[in-house]
Design an enzyme around this catalytic site. Sequence first.
Site, PDB file in Angstrom:
ATOM      1  N   GLY A   1      12.878  16.964  45.403  1.00 42.74           N
ATOM      2  CA  GLY A   1      13.841  17.984  45.803  1.00 42.74           C
ATOM      3  C   GLY A   1      14.746  17.568  46.942  1.00 42.74           C
ATOM      4  O   GLY A   1      15.734  18.234  47.228  1.00 42.74           O
TER       5      GLY A   1
ATOM      6  N   CYS B   1      21.821  28.694  18.328  1.00 42.80           N
ATOM      7  CA  CYS B   1      21.089  27.909  19.324  1.00 42.80           C
ATOM      8  C   CYS B   1      22.057  27.003  20.059  1.00 42.80           C
ATOM      9  O   CYS B   1      22.895  26.353  19.432  1.00 42.80           O
ATOM     10  CB  CYS B   1      20.050  27.019  18.644  1.00 42.80           C
ATOM     11  SG  CYS B   1      18.696  27.902  17.898  1.00 42.80           S
TER      12      CYS B   1
ATOM     13  N   CYS C   1      19.362  29.543  12.356  1.00 45.51           N
ATOM     14  CA  CYS C   1      17.981  29.156  12.072  1.00 45.51           C
ATOM     15  C   CYS C   1      16.984  30.285  12.305  1.00 45.51           C
ATOM     16  O   CYS C   1      15.801  30.142  12.025  1.00 45.51           O
ATOM     17  CB  CYS C   1      17.589  27.933  12.899  1.00 45.51           C
ATOM     18  SG  CYS C   1      17.242  28.311  14.621  1.00 45.51           S
TER      19      CYS C   1
ATOM     20  N   CYS D   1      18.859  33.413  16.595  1.00 45.96           N
ATOM     21  CA  CYS D   1      19.904  32.485  16.163  1.00 45.96           C
ATOM     22  C   CYS D   1      20.350  32.854  14.743  1.00 45.96           C
ATOM     23  O   CYS D   1      19.517  33.070  13.864  1.00 45.96           O
ATOM     24  CB  CYS D   1      19.364  31.053  16.190  1.00 45.96           C
ATOM     25  SG  CYS D   1      20.492  29.856  15.467  1.00 45.96           S
TER      26      CYS D   1
ATOM     27  N   CYS E   1      18.105  23.317  16.498  1.00 41.64           N
ATOM     28  CA  CYS E   1      18.524  24.221  15.428  1.00 41.64           C
ATOM     29  C   CYS E   1      18.503  23.480  14.084  1.00 41.64           C
ATOM     30  O   CYS E   1      17.998  23.991  13.084  1.00 41.64           O
ATOM     31  CB  CYS E   1      19.924  24.742  15.723  1.00 41.64           C
ATOM     32  SG  CYS E   1      20.382  26.187  14.774  1.00 41.64           S
TER      33      CYS E   1
END
Lengths: 290, 256
Positions: free
Chosen positions: A30, A263, A241, A238, A269
């Site tokens: 970080g 997606c 899909c 979606c 997808c």
Amino acid sequence: MSEAYNFAYLDEQTKRMIRRAILKGLAIPGYQVPFASREMPMPYGWGTGGVQVSAAVLTPEDTMKVIDQGADDTTNAVSIRKFFQKTAGVAVTERTSDADVIQTRHRIPEEPLREDQILVYQVPIPEPLRFLEPRETETRKMHALEEYGLMHVKLYEDISRNGAISTAYAYPVKVEGRYVMDPSPIPKFDNPKLEMAAIQLFGAGREQRIYALPPYTKAVSLDFEDYPFEASKADHACDLCGCDTSYLDEVIVDDAGGRMFVCSDTDFCRGRRAEGHIGAQGAPFEEDAA
Amino acid sequence: MTPLLKVNNLSKFYGNRIGCNDVSFDLYPGEVMGIVGESGSGKSTLLNCLAGRLEPDAGEVLFHTRADGLRDTVTMSEPERRMLGRTDWAFVHQHARDGLRMGVSAGGNVGERLMAVGARNYGDIRAKAIDWLERVEIAEDRVDDRPSAFSGGMQQRLQIARNLVTGPRLVFMDEPTGGLDVSVQARLLDLLRGLVREMGLSAIIVTHDLAVVRLLADRLMVMKSGHVVESGLTDQVLDDPQHGYTQLLVSSVLQV
């Protein structure tokens, strides 16, 4: 691969310098490590930081995948993929599971990554406190002394103005209880996925910073006790899909208000459609149909 | 009784010029001290040295910390000093803009200090912010407005609320009434006096306005060219000034 280039465009000394920054970043999860960012043959904002990090970690045997907002076929992804094909001669793929190094802009792939993979992020502004505190000297001090109260002021403002935490992307996380980090502009839907098996490297070219998350590093999204963090997405499935757990893009399909949700991860997808899943507006999957 | 703040031989120089020289005093809990003097007399330099915003060249500033008694804030580590700065100390700037975040709502401004010391419950923070806005006479429905939408007097009151919300024990004020018109000044002074008495605060007020110190301060220090030329009880100094400069200062006040 073009013989005129050193492997992966950058010279060896530069790659060493970047690797040192990456190692330092991994040692202090970080923490933003300054590095001598090079000028790359593409404009700032196109992923110059991510490209330099990718160049430093690529080996000739690697297979690379590049995504932009989850998609493999957008301008940014295509041009960076071509760049590495030309300068490093590495194999490229669109399949998440086949890739060793994945460079991404603003998304984490839906498919869980493995320990032998590296995810490289393109970061526009690495400093999570920047819009609240414009002075770099001051933000550095705040990181050093762990003074992160200001980050909550931003979330407070969100709630007081909108009734909920409206920050939807670049949602700040606290890494291993120490540094507050900007996970690059990924949607907050992806924040829980930051704790993953793969190595995550973040490169900011213009701002000259590299930071990193080692595998399985704890990354906690900041929130309030009475307004807990929520990984939100569009409330749909979606349309291609039928998946109702993936992150969706809203696509306008005509000028009469028609729209569909698909997606954002195109590889995910396609994989689902190949398995026979069909969404509300989808057609049965055919290879090379597109 | 142990003093809350003990200052020994504090000096600050800007190259060859004197900022303030060899200042010593004690401040006891619940006491308000005024520092007066003309422009350039070193009042603000002294205040900034006391509040840890400037590093003095010599001397010590001992503050009575809650945990381990008198500590020298000059040699204390920076994290400790900054921690004091947002818990036990408060600093009210002359210009409210210096002390406020202008892009953040009034509630966020007041809540910042709470969040800086670890408050993580939105409802509590907001309730406390509203409570404090009411104590400084800002209506509850202004809590989501930005300070830029406030008048000068309101901004100054908001700055005071923001500083006092964590219950500090020592407040530094740099010309808190400067730049405000007289009626707003009177209200602000009234408010300050009430808060100081009610919370048992100690305060150090820098000003060039003798009326302000007459109203607020228990004790007075008069500065000239970086030196303290006279100090004592406020009424005593103002009614019977001994030093030539103090006599000049007291006699220069315009009468209505």
